[in-house]
Design a protein around this motif. Structure first.
Motif, PDB file in Angstrom:
ATOM      1  N   ARG A  29       0.838  -1.112  -0.009  1.00 20.78           N
ATOM      2  CA  ARG A  29       0.227  -0.068   0.153  1.00 20.78           C
ATOM      3  C   ARG A  29       0.918   1.360  -0.015  1.00 20.78           C
ATOM      4  O   ARG A  29       1.777   1.424   0.859  1.00 20.78           O
ATOM      5  CB  ARG A  29      -0.791  -0.099   1.171  1.00 20.78           C
ATOM      6  CG  ARG A  29      -2.137  -0.735   1.127  1.00 20.78           C
ATOM      7  CD  ARG A  29      -2.958  -0.713   2.353  1.00 20.78           C
ATOM      8  NE  ARG A  29      -4.163  -1.502   2.398  1.00 20.78           N
ATOM      9  CZ  ARG A  29      -4.040  -2.746   2.891  1.00 20.78           C
ATOM     10  NH1 ARG A  29      -3.054  -3.085   3.393  1.00 20.78           N
ATOM     11  NH2 ARG A  29      -5.411  -3.510   2.806  1.00 20.78           N
ATOM     12  N   SER A  31      -0.944   4.374  -0.639  1.00 18.33           N
ATOM     13  CA  SER A  31      -1.707   5.578   0.006  1.00 18.33           C
ATOM     14  C   SER A  31      -3.168   4.746   0.332  1.00 18.33           C
ATOM     15  O   SER A  31      -3.386   3.607  -0.125  1.00 18.33           O
ATOM     16  CB  SER A  31      -1.883   6.677  -0.935  1.00 18.33           C
ATOM     17  OG  SER A  31      -2.421   6.373  -1.908  1.00 18.33           O
ATOM     18  N   SER A  32      -3.871   5.335   0.841  1.00 23.27           N
ATOM     19  CA  SER A  32      -5.269   4.757   1.383  1.00 23.27           C
ATOM     20  C   SER A  32      -6.305   4.676   0.093  1.00 23.27           C
ATOM     21  O   SER A  32      -6.246   5.752  -0.699  1.00 23.27           O
ATOM     22  CB  SER A  32      -5.808   5.575   2.597  1.00 23.27           C
ATOM     23  OG  SER A  32      -7.203   5.174   2.804  1.00 23.27           O
ATOM     24  N   ASP A  34      -9.549   5.183   0.763  1.00 25.64           N
ATOM     25  CA  ASP A  34     -10.545   5.604   1.441  1.00 25.64           C
ATOM     26  C   ASP A  34     -11.412   6.632   0.684  1.00 25.64           C
ATOM     27  O   ASP A  34     -12.413   7.134   0.544  1.00 25.64           O
ATOM     28  CB  ASP A  34     -10.303   5.938   2.851  1.00 25.64           C
ATOM     29  CG  ASP A  34     -10.260   4.896   3.818  1.00 25.64           C
ATOM     30  OD1 ASP A  34     -10.647   3.686   3.392  1.00 25.64           O
ATOM     31  OD2 ASP A  34      -9.711   4.731   4.831  1.00 25.64           O
TER      32      ASP A  34
END
Length: 163
Positions: A29, A31-32, A34
């Motif tokens: 990962r 970044s997120s 979301d």
């Protein structure tokens, strides 16, 4: 040979195949996820797999086969739509900051013995705005057919990303 011994001998490979443990899903990962509400999937081809067997009872030989097809983009899309994300047919510049691009690829096979194998898949998720890699996930699957292997691998990858 007695019928129960024949059945036992025929089922032994299935018992051993069901004991195969899949490699852990690997996630990188950057970044997120979301902030993303929309997704675009690079088109994929339909994958078809089949399984079958031949058996006999001394009076004749019988057989059966089963064929299954799947499209990796449909599996990914269904999973993400169920989570509330919106699939876009094309990347829209006004939504690019909230859109992720998903690329799919088959990245390997691993022998599990007795003629069985797993299929490994990798999903690469990019930002539609910057083309930077948000996440890369790799997992394997093993089922009755290659189509099952792919479905299982993709679902394992997505479940790991969205834990």
């Amino acid at each position: 040979m007695k019928p129960h011994k024949t059945i036992f001998i025929l089922l032994m490979p299935l018992l051993f195949a069901s004991c195969v443990s899949l490699q852990p899903v690997r996630v990188t990962r950057n970044s997120s996820l979301d902030q993303y509400t929309y997704f675009y999937i690079t088109p994929t081809e339909t994958k078809t797999g089949s399984s079958g067997g031949v058996y006999g009872n001394g009076y004749g030989v019988y057989g059966s086969s089963r064929s299954k097809s799947t499209n990796p983009a449909d599996i990914i899309s269904g999973y993400l739509i169920k989570r509330g994300l919106v699939r876009l047919p094309e990347i829209k510049s006004d939504l690019a900051d909230k859109t992720m691009i998903i690329n799919y690829g088959e990245t390997g096979r691993r022998s599990t013995g007795l003629g069985g194998y797993t299929i490994e898949v990798t999903l690469q998720i990019l930002s539609a705005k910057t083309s930077e890699v948000i996440c890369v996930v790799t997992g394997e699957g093993q089922g009755e057919t290659e189509a099952d292997d792919i479905r299982i691998a993709i679902n394992r990858c997505l479940e790991e990303i969205y834990k």
